[in-house]
Structures are given as structure tokens and as C-alpha cells.
Design an enzyme around this catalytic site. Structure first.
Site, PDB file in Angstrom:
ATOM      1  N   SER A  43       0.765  -1.208  -0.202  1.00 35.69           N
ATOM      2  CA  SER A  43       0.034   0.046  -0.065  1.00 35.69           C
ATOM      3  C   SER A  43       0.699   1.222   0.161  1.00 35.69           C
ATOM      4  O   SER A  43       1.736   1.415   0.872  1.00 35.69           O
ATOM      5  CB  SER A  43      -0.839  -0.040   1.298  1.00 35.69           C
ATOM      6  OG  SER A  43      -1.694   1.272   1.327  1.00 35.69           O
ATOM      7  N   GLY A  44       0.596   2.129  -0.842  1.00 36.17           N
ATOM      8  CA  GLY A  44       1.596   3.467  -1.069  1.00 36.17           C
ATOM      9  C   GLY A  44       2.475   3.270  -1.983  1.00 36.17           C
ATOM     10  O   GLY A  44       3.299   4.120  -2.215  1.00 36.17           O
ATOM     11  N   THR A  67      -2.162   2.408  -8.050  1.00 29.43           N
ATOM     12  CA  THR A  67      -2.981   3.367  -8.695  1.00 29.43           C
ATOM     13  C   THR A  67      -2.552   4.148  -9.661  1.00 29.43           C
ATOM     14  O   THR A  67      -3.071   4.253 -10.869  1.00 29.43           O
ATOM     15  CB  THR A  67      -3.872   4.062  -7.588  1.00 29.43           C
ATOM     16  OG1 THR A  67      -4.470   2.999  -6.793  1.00 29.43           O
ATOM     17  CG2 THR A  67      -5.058   4.720  -8.510  1.00 29.43           C
ATOM     18  N   ASN A 113      -0.536   6.061   2.781  1.00 26.94           N
ATOM     19  CA  ASN A 113      -1.006   6.468   1.387  1.00 26.94           C
ATOM     20  C   ASN A 113      -2.033   7.586   1.546  1.00 26.94           C
ATOM     21  O   ASN A 113      -2.987   7.470   2.226  1.00 26.94           O
ATOM     22  CB  ASN A 113      -1.313   5.458   0.547  1.00 26.94           C
ATOM     23  CG  ASN A 113      -1.483   5.593  -0.830  1.00 26.94           C
ATOM     24  OD1 ASN A 113      -1.322   6.817  -1.209  1.00 26.94           O
ATOM     25  ND2 ASN A 113      -1.733   4.857  -1.587  1.00 26.94           N
ATOM     26  N   SER A 164      -4.995   5.791  -0.887  1.00 28.23           N
ATOM     27  CA  SER A 164      -5.049   4.559  -0.942  1.00 28.23           C
ATOM     28  C   SER A 164      -6.407   4.040  -1.280  1.00 28.23           C
ATOM     29  O   SER A 164      -7.436   4.447  -0.938  1.00 28.23           O
ATOM     30  CB  SER A 164      -4.945   4.011   0.412  1.00 28.23           C
ATOM     31  OG  SER A 164      -4.915   2.675   0.715  1.00 28.23           O
ATOM     32  N   SER A 165      -6.216   2.893  -2.050  1.00 27.45           N
ATOM     33  CA  SER A 165      -7.587   2.370  -2.840  1.00 27.45           C
ATOM     34  C   SER A 165      -7.826   1.258  -1.624  1.00 27.45           C
ATOM     35  O   SER A 165      -7.299   0.394  -1.289  1.00 27.45           O
ATOM     36  CB  SER A 165      -7.240   1.397  -4.206  1.00 27.45           C
ATOM     37  OG  SER A 165      -6.791   2.289  -4.894  1.00 27.45           O
ATOM     38  N   GLY A 207      -2.676  -3.456  -2.029  1.00 25.63           N
ATOM     39  CA  GLY A 207      -1.277  -4.031  -1.753  1.00 25.63           C
ATOM     40  C   GLY A 207      -1.432  -4.821  -0.129  1.00 25.63           C
ATOM     41  O   GLY A 207      -2.351  -4.637   0.626  1.00 25.63           O
ATOM     42  N   GLU A 209      -0.902  -5.411   3.529  1.00 24.01           N
ATOM     43  CA  GLU A 209      -0.963  -4.274   4.487  1.00 24.01           C
ATOM     44  C   GLU A 209      -0.659  -4.802   6.016  1.00 24.01           C
ATOM     45  O   GLU A 209      -1.140  -5.837   6.328  1.00 24.01           O
ATOM     46  CB  GLU A 209      -2.602  -3.743   4.345  1.00 24.01           C
ATOM     47  CG  GLU A 209      -2.704  -2.939   3.329  1.00 24.01           C
ATOM     48  CD  GLU A 209      -4.378  -2.352   3.368  1.00 24.01           C
ATOM     49  OE1 GLU A 209      -4.554  -1.306   2.638  1.00 24.01           O
ATOM     50  OE2 GLU A 209      -5.012  -2.542   4.214  1.00 24.01           O
TER      51      GLU A 209
END
Length: 966
Positions: free
Chosen positions: A56-57, A61, A108, A111-112, A346, A348
Site C-alpha cells: 500500500s502506497g 493506482t 498512502n 489509498s485504494s 497491496g 497491509e
């Protein structure tokens, strides 16, 4: 690698640099991967997919956005409008989905919080013609609560900061996010108000381009506002129970009013759903059970989460409806190919990891397993199967971790489902004890009970899984509730019965009756597992391309590289093993028949068909002619090519020869087609010529046969049916039909005495304006016209009228009397009188029969513009004159009584106007408008059997003719 800043690495210049190039021709780049996937799809008709993975981050995306921009830039060179529409929707959909599915986290800022897999459909020319988005596991618990330093979904803040003041007032909102429980945590982290407003405007523009209607956008805003108000609803205990079920009340009932208004539902039902729930007993008897404060808070939170999830799913489905490929027929348009782009959450690890992080990390385990299967395991197994000399590369296989999660009956998800379906009260602690029992000896599972000395885990709450990316400690608090994902049926029925059509479509399950017995719904964990299995199967059926995103540091700071952190990511992503396999292996492999089918034209020994002993021998001869035999290996059934340059050399040779072969084939085929077409055309023209002759002869013979008796009176061929002519004879038959009608009219007219011709013309004129509009207009009787001069119709005063007529003739010099009759008239003073109506070729006279037919009013005939009659049998007539009051009369005192003379008056006047070339407007209406001295009035007819004579009745500025019906 995420640089955490804007760099000049992307744009039109970079796209032109990588477009049409091979992977090895340019430095590594996202555009290179996108170009390779696009070329494989377009040139080899292969379905491909691009799997973007990382923490994540790490920039997944943003990577997916650049890939979409590249595909949009290199397609549709012919500028087709439909392809441009699809590209706009593909690009704009990312902006909309980020607003509703992304949020700021500690790792992030964008973040999605959901997984996204997008299929893009292409036609045979390589242009996008549609697409479909699959979403996975929206983190809806974020609607209720966020960790410190995190925010709710972007959409809430964009509505608060971006909406106009008037719209905010309609939504009963204020701009400060700190005023609402669901956005209070992230209020201090909000971006500048100008940034939020610009993001809001970008989302609104994207929704407009995609095709969201203004009504749908308004519904979305109302739903978001309703969620915010719902979060502020608090419950208090009460002593007396009125409407507040179970001695519970809402602290601020104005919030209930806001929620009811915004969801277009009755306030009483909203309050009832918040304070109680309806259950069906064993005998299907409905019982209303009041909530405790804790139960009401749970129901409120479950409703808020469910409404936001349904809203997000509706947005995705709405985008899919717009992106869907339209009017595609594989038999006509050819097979569509697909590029899939996977942008999913991602790996986490948070200070407190719950059910959502467990599912996200399980998803990453499945994708890592797919990577191992496709890149490492299957490739090495294929080398051994084909007899290629190979030194095995060791790698970590995470199948045991995936099995720990999804194994039937014993996996974590199976144990969780068992706890959710068990009777009685099952707590998260009991679920953890069950996990400890099942996985006590598993090498990748541990808990505080199994490792009492590990004080990093809390007893009775935490368990740990050793993932491929590292150890993660999960808190079981909320696992059972989140897996059940339970929402009371009362809320579903409430929102299904909303008068907002957009909100109603989100709740189709609300139409289910509460007494209906249904199967137990699948849990959230099982649904996610099934979607992951389907996703992996879908990806495995395509040719994969990988983008591995690396996060340089944990602080989201540009220009800083944490070497240990990067090494850890490279290690657990399996990149080192992948590089070893690629270096030792072969870039491409193809079965011998397929290789020959593609490249046989580049060798004289294999074109058009080889005569060697086997396909392998033919492939060997082809490679020797090109001098490439040192860069390949021969397997039992496949050819293995080590470097991409060898494949490019063969492709270039093929590309030089293909135009020559195509021209040769085109020349031969076009000549064949031309000869076939010429022969067919000659045959067609010959058949058409003889067939036309036959049809003409047959039609003329049929006409002669049918019209042999046309000269027989009195019908003169009126009932004869004309046969349908061939198309070539249609003008001829139209002319014949006109000539026949004229001939037949002449035959009928020449036998009519000249004295009756004026009556015939008047009846024809009346039929033209009254046919099918008035029930009876007196066509079957003789028309006398001058009824006042008739001793039969006017026995007592015909002589007086004759004298008056003579005087008027000498005075006004008119030529003929068109019509005369006694009438009953009504004037603007609501008075009705008996009068006489005289119509000559010069004037329209209103006469007084009681005073020797003295002229009361004379109107030049040129001033009469029209007349109005009704559709019944009454004798009401309204004459309209230019610049004068309309004359309202009823023809009466006829012999026989109530004789129908309206049609005669209309026909005589219409025939005269036609003869003088002047237009006359005739209106047929049961409610006739008229004008008297500038005042608009209405006149109608009321049948009244007991009425002896026609009479006018006046009331409220309107006239009614009382007509003595039979």
C-alpha cells in the site's frame, strides 16, 4: 518505484518513444509493459493481462492510470466517435472510482480501499470498443471509524467542501467535517478547501462525461448526506414508551427528519427501523421487538455501511452499463480480444489489523501463488518435460499459507463460517480458540495461547500468520460480525420502498417478504474467497505481464531510499528468483506446427509446404537459413528461443514478405471474384429481363379481364379491385387509375339533370368537410335551400318573405339565394329570440320574422371566415365573421320537425366559397368557442328529451343549447 513527486517520465513524447517498440529496445518503463501487452493482444490475438502489485502506497493506482493513458493514446487512429466515447469513459471512470473507493491512510494519501480489475475489449483493429470493471471487498467499515491519522472516503469531504451553498442547505449539511461523527476523525487532515473543490468539480465532470444524469448525481449527494446524518443519530433510554419502541428514543429527532427526507422514505418508518425490528415467529406471526441502545447503535452502523456499499456497487454497475460493448456480433465483427488491468490493494500491516486486512493479505497471497505457478513453477516444469537441459532454481512456495486460509473445513475462513452459523452465542474469543485447536501445529500460524512467551500478542484477542511478505498480527475483534455482514430486513424494505428511483434500484432484495424462508446467505469471507478464485482463474487464462511497485521508504518522502525496506520487498515479491529463471531460461517457446505456420514464408524449403520428414526438421532448416540455430533449443514438441532478438529478426523477415504475399493473394482472389460477379450479373440481367416481360404481360392481361364489365351501368366498375402492379408499372397504373376515375365520373354526371348539379356540388362540398366528423348531415334528402319561400316550410309568411326578398334584391343586387331558414338565436346579453337567416351570394342577413322579415343585421359574404357545428344531430351553427361578433343560431321550425339542415347550410356555403376561390374554415366540435364584443365564450349542446323546442340557456358566461332529443 514510487518517487513521491511528479517526474517528467510520462506524456506524449514518452508514448511516442515506446510505441511499437520491443521490450528490449528501450529502457524499462510502464509504457514498455503496456506496449508489450497491447502488441501481444493485437498481433497475436491473445488475451493479455497486466498485474500490478506491491505494498500500500507503492504507486499501483498511479501505474494503472499511466497504463490506461498509454492505451488510450495509441488506439483509434481513424478517430471513430464510438471508440473515443469508450476511451473517455475508461479514463474518467478512474476519477469517479477514486472518489468513492479511495481514502487517506497512514501509508498512502490516496489509498485504494477496494480491489479493481478492469477488462478492456478490443476489436480486430486494436481499438477499444468496451470494458467491464470488477470490484472486490470495499472496506466499508471505514465509513464508521478510521485509525488516527486517516480519513473517511474522499466523496464525503468533496461533497462538504465542493457543493454550492444552496445545495448544502438542501442537504442540511455544513462545510465543517468535524460536525459529523463519520468524518470527525479526518477533519483535521482535510486538504485545502480549494483542492477539495477542484477534486469535486473533476468528479462531477467525469460523471457527466460517463453519462450520469443530473437526477442520478443529486441522488448520490442525498445518499452521502443521509449517511453523515445517520452517523450523528444517538439513542437515549426513556421511561415512557410511546412511539419510541422498547423505552428507547432518538436524542435529536430532527436528524431522523433529515434522513427520511434525503432517502425519500416516511419519517415514521425510519424511526421505527432505528428503534426496533420486525421478526417472524414459527407460525409466521410478525413480532415487533424493541432495540436496546447497543442494538440500535449496531443497526444504525450496519445500515450506514450497507448503504455506502450499495452506493459504490451501483456506481460501478452504472459505469459498466455505459462501457459495455454495443452491437457486437462475432460472426460479423470477428472475435474480440481483451487486456485486463488488475489494480488491487497491496499487502497491509497496520498497528491493529482486522478482518479487512486479513482478506487483503489473503488476496495478495493468491496473486503471489499465481505468480509462482506461472513464472517459476510451470516454467521449470515445462523445461524438464520437454527435455531441455536445466538447473533448477529454488523459490519459496506460499501454497501452504493459501491452504491455511482457504482449506475446506479446517482453513481460517471455514472455521470462521462455522462460528457464524453455529447456534447459541459465539464470540470472537471462542472463534480464536477454535483456530488454535485446528492449527496448533501449523508452521505459519501462532497465537498467545500457543506461544505464551510472545508478549507482542494479547491473550484471547490476537493471532499471527507468517505471510510471504512478513508476519502480521490480527485482532479477532469484529471478525464474526464483519463476516456475517448482517443487516436487518426492515432497512432493506424501507429503502426498497423509497420514492427515489436510484436508491430503490440499489435494494432489490427489499421486495422479499419477511415471512419468506430463504437460504442462509454466503458470508463476506466466502464471497471474497470465491471472487478471488474466479479472478485467479481469469488471470491464468490470459498471457500475464507484471508491474511490481516498490515503496522506497515508510515516510512517503521524496529522495530517500530505505535500502533494507527495498531489499525486503524485492525478496518477498520473488523478483530475484524471477530474474534467475529468466536469465537461465528462454524468452519464448512455440509448438513446431504453430512456428511453421507463422514463419514458413521466410524459407524456400518450407514455403508453401515443406517436404521434410517432420515439422522439427523443417523448423531446423528454416533457422539454419537465417543463421539462428545457435540461439534456440529443440524440445520434444516445442521450439525454445533464448533471446527476443531472434524472434524480432524472424518477425522482420516475415513483415517484409507479408505485403508481397498479400498482394499476390489479393490479385488472384479479386480476379476470381470479378469473374464470378460478371457471370452472376449476366445471368441476373437475363432473368430480370424475361421476368419483367412476363410480369408486364400478366398484369395487362389481368387488367383487361377485370375491367371487361366496367361499362355496365349503374356502377360503372365502382366495385372492381385493381390488381397490385409490378414496380415498373406503378406510374402507369397510377395514371390509368386517374383516367378511370375521370371516365367513371363523366359517365355518372352526364345522366344528372343540370338543375340538380348545384345540389350535387353542395353535397360534395359538405361531404369533404363533414365526412366522419358529424353523425348525420342530411345527404340522403333533397336540399331546397330557400325554405322561407316554400309554402310547405313557411305556410303563413312565405308571401311576406317573398316581398322582402324582392326588396333586398333591388337594393343589394344579389344574384341568387343560397340558403334561408327560421332560426333561434342568442346574443351577448344572454337573450334568445326567433329570427330568420338569409344567405345570398352577396350578404348574410339576420331577419326578424315577427316584423315582416325586417333586416336586423347584414354581413358581407366576404367577411364570413368560417362556421362551427357539433358532431351530433342538433342544428346548432356558429358563424364567424371578420371584425364582427360571431352569430350563434339554431335552425328550427322546419317541416318535418327537427329536420337536419346543418349539412345543407355548410355545403352551400362551402361550395360557393370553392367556386369563388376563397377559403372557408369549418370546425366540428362539441364545445364551440366564440367571440362577442371581445369576450370569449363557449357554447355546447345538452340533449333533453322533455324539451318541446330548442332553447338556449346561459350560465357563467357560457351558452347551452337544450336540444329535444328523440
Amino acid at each position: 518505484m514510487n518517487p513521491y513527486q511528479e517526474l517528467p517520465l510520462y506524456g506524449p513524447e514518452a508514448i511516442a518513444k515506446y510505441q511499437g517498440r520491443e521490450l528490449y529496445e528501450r529502457p524499462p518503463h510502464l509504457y514498455a509493459v503496456a506496449n508489450a501487452a497491447y502488441r501481444a493482444m493485437k498481433h497475436r490475438s491473445r488475451d493479455t493481462c497486466i498485474v500490478i502489485s506491491g505494498e500500500s502506497g507503492a504507486g499501483k493506482t498511479e501505474a494503472s492510470k499511466h497504463i490506461m493513458q498509454y492505451i488510450a493514446a495509441v488506439t483509434n487512429p481513424s478517430q471513430r466517435a464510438e471508440v473515443d466515447r469508450v476511451k473517455d469513459v475508461l479514463l474518467k471512470s478512474t476519477c469517479v472510482l477514486e472518489a468513492f473507493g479511495n481514502a487517506r491512510t497512514n501509508r498512502n494519501h490516496n489509498s485504494s480501499r477496494f480491489g479493481k480489475y478492469m477488462d478492456i475489449n478490443f476489436d480486430f483493429k486494436g481499438d477499444p470498443i468496451g470494458g467491464h470493471i470488477h470490484s472486490y471487498l470495499l472496506e466499508k467499515s471505514r465509513v464508521l471509524k478510521q485509525h488516527v491519522g486517516e480519513r473517511n472516503f474522499h466523496a464525503f469531504y468533496q461533497v462538504l467542501r465542493g457543493c454550492e451553498d444552496t445545495e448544502l442547505q438542501d442537504l442540511h449539511l455544513q462545510r465543517n467535517p468535524a460536525l459529523y461523527n463519520f468524518t470527525r476523525q479526518g477533519a483535521g487532515l482535510s486538504a485545502l478547501e480549494s483542492d477539495e473543490k477542484s477534486h469535486y468539480l473533476a468528479v462531477m465532470e467525469a460523471m457527466r462525461v460517463i453519462g450520469f444524469s443530473p437526477e442520478e448525481v443529486g441522488s448520490v449527494h442525498r445518499i452521502l448526506a443521509a449517511i453523515l446524518h445517520l452517523g450523528n443519530v444517538e439513542f437515549v433510554e426513556t421511561e415512557a414508551a410511546g412511539l419510541q419502541q422498547g423505552h428507547l428514543a432518538v436524542a435529536e429527532e430532527v436528524l431522523v427528519d433529515h434522513v427520511a427526507e434525503l432517502t425519500a422514505t416516511p419519517r415514521e418508518l425510519v424511526l421505527r427501523c432505528l428503534l426496533s425490528r420486525t421478526v417472524a415467529s414459527g407460525g409466521r406471526e410478525l413480532i415487533e421487538k424493541g432495540h436496546t441502545a447497543a442494538e440500535a447503535s449496531y443497526a444504525r452502523d450496519a445500515c450506514a455501511k450497507a448503504v455506502y456499499q450499495r452506493l459504490f456497487e451501483w456506481v460501478v454497475n452504472r459505469i459498466n452499463c455505459v462501457m459495455e460493448a454495443r452491437g457486437r456480433d462475432p460472426r460479423r465483427d470477428g472475435k474480440d480480444t481483451v487486456i485486463g488491468v488488475l489494480d488491487i490493494y497491496g499487502f497491509e500491516v497496520f498497528p491493529v489489523n482486522s478482518f479487512e486486512q486479513f482478506c487483503i493479505n489473503y488476496c495478495n497471497e493468491k496473486l503471489q501463488q499465481l505468480f509462482i505457478q506461472l513464472i517459476l513453477k510451470q516454467e521449470q516444469e515445462e523445461y524438464e518435460r520437454e527435455g531441455i537441459a536445466w538447473q533448477s532454481v529454488d523459490y519459496f512456495n506460499n501454497a501452504t499459507i493459501v491452504d491455511l486460509v482457504e482449506r475446506p473445513h479446517r482453513g481460517v475462513l471455514a472455521v470462521l463460517d462455522e462460528a457464524c452459523s453455529a447456534a447459541g452465542t459465539i464470540t470472537d474469543r471462542i472463534f480464536l480458540q477454535s483456530l488454535d485447536t485446528h492449527h496448533r501445529h501449523h508452521p505459519h500460524y501462532s497465537s498467545r495461547q500457543l506461544c505464551p512467551t510472545d508478549k507482542t500478542m494479547e491473550f484471547g484477542r490476537d493471532f499471527r500468520i507468517k505471510h510471504y511478505a512478513g508476519d502480521v498480527t490480527y485482532s479477532v475483534e469484529g471478525f464474526i460480525d464483519k463476516n456475517r455482514d448482517h443487516l436487518f430486513q426492515d432497512f432493506k424494505r424501507l429503502l426498497y420502498n423509497s420514492s427515489d428511483p436510484t436508491l430503490r434500484t440499489m435494494w432489490p432484495d427489499g421486495q422479499q417478504d419477511i415471512t419468506e424462508v430463504t437460504k442462509r446467505p454466503l458470508t463476506a469471507g466466502t464471497l471474497f474467497k470465491n471472487s478471488m478464485v474466479a479472478l485467479v482463474e481469469n488471470l491464468a487464462s490470459k498471457e500475464p505481464f507484471y508491474v511490481r511497485c516498490i515503496k522506497p521508504n515508510e515516510d512517503k518522502v521524496a529522495g530517500r531510499l530505505d535500502e533494507d525496506h527495498c531489499r525486503h520487498q524485492v525478496s518477498y515479491l520473488g523478483l530475484l528468483e524471477n530474474v534467475r529463471v529468466r536469465r537461465a531460461g528462454f524468452a519464448s517457446r512455440q509448438p513446431y506446427p504453430r512456428f511453421l505456420l507463422r514463419y514458413k514464408m521466410t524459407c524456400e524449403y518450407t514455403w508453401p509446404n515443406h517436404l521434410l520428414g517432420s515439422d522439427r526438421a523443417a523448423v531446423s532448416a528454416l533457422l539454419e537459413q537465417h543463421g539462428l540455430q545457435g540461439d534456440v533449443a529443440f524440445g520434444h514438441s516445442k521450439l525454445f528461443i533464448r533471446s527476443p532478438q531472434t524472434l524480432v529478426t524472424l518477425e522482420q523477415s516475415r513483415a517484409r514478405l507479408i505485403p508481397i504475399i498479400v498482394l499476390l493473394l489479393q490479385k488472384a482472389w479479386r480476379g476470381t471474384l470479378a469473374r464470378w460477379r460478371c457471370r452472376r450479373l449476366r445471368a441476373v440481367y437475363t432473368i430480370m429481363r424475361w421476368f419483367r416481360r412476363h410480369k408486364v404481360r400478366a398484369h395487362l392481361a389481368e387488367l383487361q379481364r377485370r375491367f371487361q364489365a366496367a361499362r355496365q351501368p349503374p356502377l360503372y366498375g365502382r366495385d372492381l379491385v385493381w390488381p397490385p402492379p409490378p414496380a415498373v408499372l406503378q406510374p402507369f397504373q397510377d395514371t390509368c387509375h386517374v383516367l378511370f376515375c375521370r371516365w367513371r365520373a363523366r359517365q355518372l354526371v352526364k345522366n344528372i339533370p343540370p338543375s340538380d348539379m348545384a345540389q350535387i356540388k353542395a353535397k360534395v362540398a359538405a361531404m369533404g368537410v363533414l365526412q366522419e366528423l358529424r353523425q348525420d348531415w342530411g345527404c340522403r334528402r333533397a336540399w331546397v335551400r330557400d325554405y322561407l319561400s316554400s309554402a310547405t316550410d313557411n305556410p303563413t309568411a312565405s308571401g311576406l318573405f317573398a316581398e322582402r326578398l324582392k326588396a333586398l334584391r333591388e337594393k343589394d343586387c344579389f344574384g341568387a339565394v343560397l340558403f334561408s331558414s327560421h332560426v333561434r338565436k342568442v346574443n351577448r346579453f344572454h337573450k334568445s329570440r326567433d329570427r330568420a337567416l338569409l344567405l345570398t351570394d352577396r350578404h348574410l342577413y339576420k331577419l326578424d320574422p315577427g316584423r315582416q322579415y325586417r333586416v336586423m343585421r347584414a354581413v358581407p359574404l366576404e367577411a364570413v371566415t368560417g362556421l362551427s357545428v357539433t358532431s351530433g344531430r342538433d342544428q346548432l351553427v356558429v358563424l364567424h365573421a371578420r371584425g364582427q361578433d360571431d352569430l350563434v343560431v339554431c335552425l328550427h321550425r322546419s317541416r318535418p320537425p327537427l329536420d337536419n339542415r346543418v349539412g345543407e347550410l355548410v355545403g352551400v356555403l362551402a361550395a360557393y366559397c370553392q367556386g369563388t376561390g376563397r377559403a372557408l374554415e369549418v370546425r366540428v366540435s362539441d364545445c364551440i368557442p366564440l367571440s362577442q364584443r371581445g369576450t370569449r365564450r363557449l357554447v355546447s349542446v345538452e340533449p333533453k328529451p322533455e324539451q318541446p323546442e330548442p332553447e338556449f340557456r346561459c350560465s357563467r358566461g357560457a351558452f347551452t343549447l337544450l336540444w329535444p332529443s328523440c
